[in-house]
Design an enzyme around this catalytic site. Structure first.
Site, mmCIF file in Angstrom:
data_model
loop_
_atom_site.group_PDB
_atom_site.id
_atom_site.type_symbol
_atom_site.label_atom_id
_atom_site.label_comp_id
_atom_site.label_asym_id
_atom_site.label_seq_id
_atom_site.Cartn_x
_atom_site.Cartn_y
_atom_site.Cartn_z
ATOM 1 N N GLU A 13 44.760 39.457 39.156
ATOM 2 C CA GLU A 13 45.824 39.742 40.128
ATOM 3 C C GLU A 13 45.338 39.649 41.571
ATOM 4 O O GLU A 13 46.144 39.688 42.496
ATOM 5 C CB GLU A 13 46.475 41.101 39.842
ATOM 6 C CG GLU A 13 45.508 42.275 39.792
ATOM 7 C CD GLU A 13 45.314 42.924 41.140
ATOM 8 O OE1 GLU A 13 46.266 43.012 41.916
ATOM 9 O OE2 GLU A 13 44.186 43.345 41.409
ATOM 10 N N HIS A 310 47.206 43.977 36.807
ATOM 11 C CA HIS A 310 46.296 44.842 37.564
ATOM 12 C C HIS A 310 45.323 45.531 36.607
ATOM 13 O O HIS A 310 44.104 45.574 36.841
ATOM 14 C CB HIS A 310 47.139 45.871 38.322
ATOM 15 C CG HIS A 310 46.458 46.506 39.486
ATOM 16 N ND1 HIS A 310 45.747 47.683 39.375
ATOM 17 C CD2 HIS A 310 46.384 46.156 40.785
ATOM 18 C CE1 HIS A 310 45.272 48.027 40.562
ATOM 19 N NE2 HIS A 310 45.641 47.110 41.443
#
Length: 342
Positions: A13, A310
């Site tokens: 990410e 994430h």
């Protein structure tokens, strides 16, 4: 000297979590690292103020060798020394997140030989980071279950864009965290909503809480207006806290210019409802933050309603520093995260 770990901040990410996790684990393991393409996945790549302060805080705590670094830098080399406890003060100088700076250094200070007191000034409530109450009620509670003694005081609120907030953390040494398995949240003990407002009309808080009450089926005693001094604002944060037998979750939405109170309430409610419906023990954001202390404990597991990019990126960075494997298994309405030593 240990070999330098090479990290690419553009992987996964591509956010600041890669840097923060690397700093934390570098301090604890004594492993130096070099990172390039810092925050390459963000609209403004490189170090922002809060990331720079996290680097400076980590360096001070372990007397690390760090090359020239400044706001906007996209490359960093970090060679840690021994962790030391003590009294520390770090000023972000903007509305950058105090909570993310604290989460970077918390686990390392558990490994210090003496207790520490850390004062961080900046933003305590902004949309790009967990609010202070998340650290106090959710993250902090799980650390306590693992044997850590961490007390977090919210001395002053700081909203975006003004900042000016202050958090003070007291951290006792705890060299080895306990392993836990958090598969079930248990029975609900409490649930309530708080609307924090500073320098904006009280009617905004009333409308947000009315929407929460209708959506969640909560009565007036569970809907709480938290008026703050005008000089703290302008600012508006809506928090939903769900306390269970084994875990506490905090969901948050922030008021913004030209965004209706009803929309703000819907954001927080939707996240809380998704979590409740899943049956998982922890929500998306707590899952992301909980992996690191669990890896430091050497193993454990938990269920979560969502595994974000994430979280997957964070798991990969953790595995670069620690001899652990982190797996995510699909269990229908939720996922199971398992941390194993390899």
């Amino acid at each position: 000297m240990k070999n330098m770990i090479e990290l690419d901040g553009a992987v996964g990410e591509g956010g600041g979590q890669i840097l923060r996790t690397a700093l934390t684990l570098s301090m604890i393991t004594g492993q130096p690292f070099r990172i390039v393409n810092i925050r390459a996945g963000r609209s403004k790549p490189g170090l922002m103020r809060q990331h720079l302060v996290a680097v400076q805080a980590a360096a001070e705590i372990c007397n690390a060798k760090v090359g020239a670094v400044a706001v906007g830098a996209q490359t960093l080399e970090f060679t840690p020394g021994p962790i030391k406890g003590g009294d520390y003060a770090f000023a972000i100088g903007s509305a950058g997140s105090c909570t993310l700076v604290l989460q970077t250094i918390f686990p390392a200070l558990l490994h210090a030989p003496t207790a520490s007191v850390v004062r961080v000034t900046g933003g305590t409530h902004n949309s790009m980071a967990p609010p202070a109450q998340f650290l106090q009620r959710a993250y902090g509670r799980l650390l306590e279950r693992m044997g850590a003694m961490v007390d977090i005081e919210l001395r002053r609120y700081g909203f975006y864009p003004a900042g000016g907030g202050e958090l003070i953390a007291h951290v006792e040494p705890c060299a080895q965290l306990k392993q836990i398995d958090l598969r079930e949240r248990g029975e609900r003990v409490d649930g309530y909503a708080e609307c924090f407002v500073a320098g904006i009309p009280g009617s905004v808080a009333k409308r947000e809480l009315e929407c929460v009450g209708l959506a969640m089926g909560w009565d007036e005693a569970q809907l709480r207006v938290r008026g703050l001094p005008n000089e703290y604002g302008p600012g508006n944060a809506l928090l939903l806290t769900l306390e269970y037998e084994h875990v506490t979750e905090v969901f948050c939405a922030f008021g913004e210019k030209a965004v209706r109170a009803e929309q703000v309430a819907k954001r927080a409610v939707d996240e809380a409802r998704r979590y409740i419906a899943s049956g998982a023990a922890v929500g998306e954001h707590l899952a992301d933050q909980f992996m690191l202390p669990m890896a430091l404990a050497g193993g454990g597991s938990f269920t979560t309603d969502c595994v974000s990019d994430h979280s997957k990126t964070n798991a990969a960075v953790i595995a670069r520093f620690l001899p652990v494997r982190i797996d995510f298994d699909d269990c229908g309405s939720f996922k199971t995260c398992t941390v194993r030593t390899v």
